[in-house]
Design a protein around this motif. Structure first.
Motif, PDB file in Angstrom:
ATOM      1  N   ASP A  15      47.686  60.416  22.738  1.00 14.41           N
ATOM      2  CA  ASP A  15      48.649  59.767  23.615  1.00 14.41           C
ATOM      3  C   ASP A  15      49.088  60.683  24.742  1.00 14.41           C
ATOM      4  N   LEU A  16      49.604  60.033  25.767  1.00 15.77           N
ATOM      5  CA  LEU A  16      50.048  60.707  26.985  1.00 15.77           C
ATOM      6  C   LEU A  16      51.561  60.683  27.046  1.00 15.77           C
ATOM      7  N   GLY A  17      52.166  61.867  27.159  1.00 10.75           N
ATOM      8  CA  GLY A  17      53.585  61.961  27.439  1.00 10.75           C
ATOM      9  C   GLY A  17      53.757  62.158  28.936  1.00 10.75           C
ATOM     10  N   THR A  18      54.600  61.349  29.568  1.00  9.27           N
ATOM     11  CA  THR A  18      54.700  61.369  31.021  1.00  9.27           C
ATOM     12  C   THR A  18      56.131  61.107  31.482  1.00  9.27           C
ATOM     13  N   PRO A  19      56.545  61.736  32.590  1.00 11.98           N
ATOM     14  CA  PRO A  19      57.882  61.450  33.123  1.00 11.98           C
ATOM     15  C   PRO A  19      57.969  60.103  33.833  1.00 11.98           C
ATOM     16  N   ASP A  20      56.821  59.482  34.108  1.00  8.56           N
ATOM     17  CA  ASP A  20      56.806  58.211  34.825  1.00  8.56           C
ATOM     18  C   ASP A  20      55.687  57.333  34.262  1.00  8.56           C
ATOM     19  N   PRO A  21      55.953  56.622  33.163  1.00  6.77           N
ATOM     20  CA  PRO A  21      54.904  55.799  32.539  1.00  6.77           C
ATOM     21  C   PRO A  21      54.280  54.774  33.481  1.00  6.77           C
ATOM     22  N   ASP A  22      55.072  54.193  34.358  1.00  7.17           N
ATOM     23  CA  ASP A  22      54.512  53.191  35.270  1.00  7.17           C
ATOM     24  C   ASP A  22      53.494  53.819  36.221  1.00  7.17           C
ATOM     25  N   ALA A  23      53.828  54.989  36.780  1.00  4.28           N
ATOM     26  CA  ALA A  23      52.903  55.667  37.695  1.00  4.28           C
ATOM     27  C   ALA A  23      51.647  56.108  36.951  1.00  4.28           C
ATOM     28  N   GLU A  50      44.764  49.905  26.765  1.00  2.77           N
ATOM     29  CA  GLU A  50      43.763  49.079  26.114  1.00  2.77           C
ATOM     30  C   GLU A  50      42.568  48.836  27.032  1.00  2.77           C
ATOM     31  N   GLN A  51      41.442  48.607  26.397  1.00  2.83           N
ATOM     32  CA  GLN A  51      40.208  48.265  27.093  1.00  2.83           C
ATOM     33  C   GLN A  51      39.454  47.262  26.238  1.00  2.83           C
ATOM     34  N   ASP A  52      39.048  46.172  26.845  1.00  6.50           N
ATOM     35  CA  ASP A  52      38.314  45.134  26.121  1.00  6.50           C
ATOM     36  C   ASP A  52      39.038  44.710  24.843  1.00  6.50           C
ATOM     37  N   GLY A  53      40.365  44.694  24.903  1.00  3.63           N
ATOM     38  CA  GLY A  53      41.157  44.244  23.768  1.00  3.63           C
ATOM     39  C   GLY A  53      41.390  45.280  22.689  1.00  3.63           C
ATOM     40  N   GLY A  54      40.852  46.504  22.861  1.00  5.11           N
ATOM     41  CA  GLY A  54      41.028  47.559  21.867  1.00  5.11           C
ATOM     42  C   GLY A  54      41.853  48.712  22.413  1.00  5.11           C
ATOM     43  N   THR A  55      42.607  49.362  21.555  1.00  2.00           N
ATOM     44  CA  THR A  55      43.436  50.491  21.975  1.00  2.00           C
ATOM     45  C   THR A  55      42.587  51.737  22.158  1.00  2.00           C
ATOM     46  N   VAL A  56      42.733  52.397  23.326  1.00  2.00           N
ATOM     47  CA  VAL A  56      42.013  53.640  23.600  1.00  2.00           C
ATOM     48  C   VAL A  56      42.943  54.840  23.657  1.00  2.00           C
ATOM     49  N   ALA A  57      44.265  54.626  23.741  1.00  2.00           N
ATOM     50  CA  ALA A  57      45.229  55.723  23.780  1.00  2.00           C
ATOM     51  C   ALA A  57      46.630  55.142  23.727  1.00  2.00           C
ATOM     52  N   GLY A  58      47.590  56.017  23.478  1.00  2.00           N
ATOM     53  CA  GLY A  58      48.993  55.649  23.582  1.00  2.00           C
ATOM     54  C   GLY A  58      49.606  56.286  24.810  1.00  2.00           C
ATOM     55  N   ILE A  59      50.786  55.816  25.204  1.00  2.00           N
ATOM     56  CA  ILE A  59      51.512  56.384  26.338  1.00  2.00           C
ATOM     57  C   ILE A  59      52.995  56.206  26.092  1.00  2.00           C
ATOM     58  N   GLY A  60      53.787  57.235  26.447  1.00  2.05           N
ATOM     59  CA  GLY A  60      55.216  57.131  26.274  1.00  2.05           C
ATOM     60  C   GLY A  60      55.958  58.102  27.155  1.00  2.05           C
TER      61      GLY A  60
END
Length: 262
Positions: A15-23, A50-60
């Motif tokens: 997963d990706l930790g980010t200060p701006d999830p939308d960006a 998600e890609q093709d209906g499957g989860t490829v990573a998380g983000i928060g």
């Protein structure tokens, strides 16, 4: 090669930790075509790529004061609490104690003795990522460290990984990492000593994700046009593939690879 038949010690979440999830979501949508889906109001802003209906990573959103954008790699464990004890016994430290994530699984985050952050996922209802090793998904993981021998000993104690050293040129060795008891085709990544030039430039011990792409050159161009910073241009590695290393617009390191086939 990664598969979704997860075994202990293999990468099973990211997963990706980010200060701006939308960006961040907009950037990775442009580069990989990912869709962003919220995990719901009770998830504290966490969501899924998600890609093709499957989860490829998380983000928060970032949860630690002073933290910068970064990708975190999770490795499969059948017992997160036992892994936490193994980490401490081997000289690492617990960053986030094991805890349940609703009924989906149990997670914990650690720091290895050299300072690299990593995590584990103990499956519950969610075994791990739905897609790996296909274009737009996680292809491999790599650790860059200040003490390769110590890293091999630490992760061997924690995960019982099998290792194989491959000379990479004068003074450079790449260590291939494979889950315990698996064959050589099950290798999930590698580790190597940070060269002095990288240390002088400010590099620190880190785990890095590589994402599979169908055309490394085209994806590299799209990423840089979308605001990524090139750390290493597209490079050919005989027998491995074409790869490149970048920082996303918010500073998270990632790499892309078109894996050589056959």
């Amino acid at each position: 090669m990664l598969t979704t038949t997860y075994v202990p010690g293999a990468p099973n979440w990211l997963d990706l930790g980010t200060p701006d999830p939308d960006a961040s979501a907009a950037f990775y949508a442009a580069v990989f075509g990912w869709q962003h889906r919220s995990a719901g109001p009770e998830a504290g802003g966490y969501g899924f790529f998600e890609q093709d209906g499957g989860t490829v990573a998380g983000i928060g959103p970032l949860s630690e004061e002073g933290a910068g954008a970064s990708w975190r790699v999770y490795f499969h464990t059948p017992d997160a609490d036992a892994t936490a004890k193994a980490v401490e016994q081997a000289g690492g430290s617990v960053r986030i104690a094991p805890s349940d994530v609703f009924a989906f699984g149990r997670a914990a985050a650690f720091v290895d003795p050299a300072g690299a952050d990593f995590a584990v996922w103990q499956p519950g209802e969610t075994q791990g990522l739905d897609l790996v090793a296909v274009p737009g998904s996680l292809a491999r993981t790599e650790l860059y460290t200040t003490d390769a021998n110590a890293a091999k000993a630490f992760y061997g104690a924690v995960f019982s990984w099998q290792t194989r050293d491959v000379p990479m040129g004068p003074g450079l060795t790449y260590t291939i990492l494979t889950p315990a008891g698996a064959g050589p085709t099950a290798a999930h990544g590698g580790l190597m000593q940070l060269p002095q030039a990288n240390l002088d430039a400010g590099s620190t011990p880190e785990w890095h994700p590589y994402f599979e792409v169908s055309d490394c050159d085209a994806t590299f161009a799209t990423a840089t046009d979308s605001g990524a910073t090139a750390l290493m241009p597209v490079t050919e590695a005989p027998g491995i593939g074409r790869f490149a290393m970048l920082l996303d617009p918010l500073g998270a390191f990632f790499a892309i690879i078109t894996t050589a086939r056959g």
